[in-house]
Design a protein around this motif. Sequence first.
Motif, mmCIF file in Angstrom:
data_model
loop_
_atom_site.group_PDB
_atom_site.id
_atom_site.type_symbol
_atom_site.label_atom_id
_atom_site.label_comp_id
_atom_site.label_asym_id
_atom_site.label_seq_id
_atom_site.Cartn_x
_atom_site.Cartn_y
_atom_site.Cartn_z
ATOM 1 N N GLU A 286 28.171 -6.614 11.755
ATOM 2 C CA GLU A 286 27.722 -6.868 10.384
ATOM 3 C C GLU A 286 26.973 -5.665 9.826
ATOM 4 O O GLU A 286 26.282 -4.956 10.563
ATOM 5 C CB GLU A 286 26.778 -8.070 10.344
ATOM 6 C CG GLU A 286 27.451 -9.406 10.421
ATOM 7 C CD GLU A 286 26.474 -10.541 10.156
ATOM 8 O OE1 GLU A 286 26.927 -11.572 9.642
ATOM 9 O OE2 GLU A 286 25.274 -10.403 10.456
ATOM 10 N N ALA A 287 27.118 -5.477 8.509
ATOM 11 C CA ALA A 287 26.402 -4.383 7.853
ATOM 12 C C ALA A 287 26.140 -4.755 6.399
ATOM 13 O O ALA A 287 26.941 -5.445 5.766
ATOM 14 C CB ALA A 287 27.223 -3.100 7.919
ATOM 15 N N THR A 288 25.032 -4.279 5.896
ATOM 16 C CA THR A 288 24.705 -4.457 4.483
ATOM 17 C C THR A 288 25.398 -3.353 3.684
ATOM 18 O O THR A 288 25.849 -2.347 4.243
ATOM 19 C CB THR A 288 23.195 -4.360 4.247
ATOM 20 O OG1 THR A 288 22.772 -3.047 4.633
ATOM 21 C CG2 THR A 288 22.434 -5.415 5.037
ATOM 22 N N VAL A 289 25.432 -3.524 2.363
ATOM 23 C CA VAL A 289 25.988 -2.480 1.503
ATOM 24 C C VAL A 289 25.221 -1.180 1.718
ATOM 25 O O VAL A 289 25.817 -0.102 1.836
ATOM 26 C CB VAL A 289 25.965 -2.911 0.011
ATOM 27 C CG1 VAL A 289 26.322 -1.752 -0.899
ATOM 28 C CG2 VAL A 289 26.901 -4.084 -0.219
ATOM 29 N N GLY B 194 34.348 -10.704 5.348
ATOM 30 C CA GLY B 194 33.573 -11.864 4.931
ATOM 31 C C GLY B 194 32.146 -11.452 4.643
ATOM 32 O O GLY B 194 31.713 -10.357 5.005
ATOM 33 N N VAL B 195 31.403 -12.332 4.006
ATOM 34 C CA VAL B 195 30.013 -12.055 3.678
ATOM 35 C C VAL B 195 29.158 -13.222 4.124
ATOM 36 O O VAL B 195 29.542 -14.387 3.994
ATOM 37 C CB VAL B 195 29.821 -11.750 2.168
ATOM 38 C CG1 VAL B 195 30.184 -12.949 1.318
ATOM 39 C CG2 VAL B 195 28.413 -11.271 1.883
ATOM 40 N N GLU C 47 19.752 -10.778 0.904
ATOM 41 C CA GLU C 47 20.573 -9.762 1.582
ATOM 42 C C GLU C 47 21.955 -10.314 1.902
ATOM 43 O O GLU C 47 22.096 -11.474 2.290
ATOM 44 C CB GLU C 47 19.888 -9.314 2.874
ATOM 45 C CG GLU C 47 20.362 -7.998 3.401
ATOM 46 C CD GLU C 47 19.992 -6.826 2.503
ATOM 47 O OE1 GLU C 47 20.899 -6.249 1.877
ATOM 48 O OE2 GLU C 47 18.801 -6.500 2.428
ATOM 49 N N ALA C 48 22.971 -9.484 1.740
ATOM 50 C CA ALA C 48 24.350 -9.853 2.061
ATOM 51 C C ALA C 48 24.810 -8.997 3.240
ATOM 52 O O ALA C 48 24.694 -7.768 3.214
ATOM 53 C CB ALA C 48 25.259 -9.628 0.867
ATOM 54 N N TYR C 49 25.298 -9.660 4.258
ATOM 55 C CA TYR C 49 25.805 -8.982 5.451
ATOM 56 C C TYR C 49 27.322 -9.141 5.495
ATOM 57 O O TYR C 49 27.837 -10.260 5.515
ATOM 58 C CB TYR C 49 25.184 -9.584 6.714
ATOM 59 C CG TYR C 49 23.707 -9.340 6.810
ATOM 60 C CD1 TYR C 49 23.209 -8.206 7.442
ATOM 61 C CD2 TYR C 49 22.797 -10.228 6.243
ATOM 62 C CE1 TYR C 49 21.848 -7.966 7.518
ATOM 63 C CE2 TYR C 49 21.440 -10.007 6.310
ATOM 64 C CZ TYR C 49 20.964 -8.872 6.945
ATOM 65 O OH TYR C 49 19.623 -8.641 7.014
ATOM 66 N N TYR C 50 28.014 -8.015 5.507
ATOM 67 C CA TYR C 50 29.472 -8.017 5.519
ATOM 68 C C TYR C 50 29.976 -7.816 6.936
ATOM 69 O O TYR C 50 29.342 -7.126 7.739
ATOM 70 C CB TYR C 50 30.011 -6.915 4.596
ATOM 71 C CG TYR C 50 29.716 -7.205 3.151
ATOM 72 C CD1 TYR C 50 30.622 -7.907 2.374
ATOM 73 C CD2 TYR C 50 28.508 -6.816 2.577
ATOM 74 C CE1 TYR C 50 30.337 -8.209 1.047
ATOM 75 C CE2 TYR C 50 28.217 -7.119 1.258
ATOM 76 C CZ TYR C 50 29.141 -7.811 0.505
ATOM 77 O OH TYR C 50 28.854 -8.115 -0.801
ATOM 78 N N SER C 51 31.124 -8.427 7.230
ATOM 79 C CA SER C 51 31.716 -8.288 8.556
ATOM 80 C C SER C 51 33.224 -8.446 8.447
ATOM 81 O O SER C 51 33.742 -8.988 7.471
ATOM 82 C CB SER C 51 31.150 -9.340 9.515
ATOM 83 O OG SER C 51 31.476 -10.642 9.047
#
Length: 119
Positions: A54-57, A85-86, A92-96
Motif C-alpha cells: 500500500e502507498a499514499t499519493v 484499489g483504495v 488518508e487514502a492508501y492505494y494497492s
Amino acid sequence: MAASSDSVPVNADVEALLRDPEGNLEAISETADLFKALATPSRLKMLLVLAHGEATVTHIVDSTGLSQPLVSQHLKFLRGLHLVGVNRVGREAYYSLKDAHVAHIILDAIAHTVEGHEH
C-alpha cells in the motif's frame, strides 16, 4: 493445445480462450486494456511502487518523481480498470494492487527486458 517444454501452464479458462478466441472477446478486450494500462512508463513506475504494498499519493509522488495531479489521474485510470484499489483511513487514502498477477506481469516483463540487455 500441445504443450512443449517452453509452454506456459494455463488453467481451464485460459485453455478455453486459446481454443476459441472469437468466442471470448470480452476476456481478450480486458487483457488488451491491461496492456494499455502498462503501456506508459509513468503508470509502470506507479505500479512498481504498489507492488511493494500500500502507498499514499504522497508516497507514490515521492517514489516516482511524478507530479501529484499526474499520479491522481493515473490512479483514477487504474482504478477504473480494477487494477488498483483504495483503502481510506480517516483522511488518508492508501492505494494497492487489487491482483498480485499484475505485479508478476510487470516483474516478468522487466526481467525479460533486463536479461535481453545482458546478452
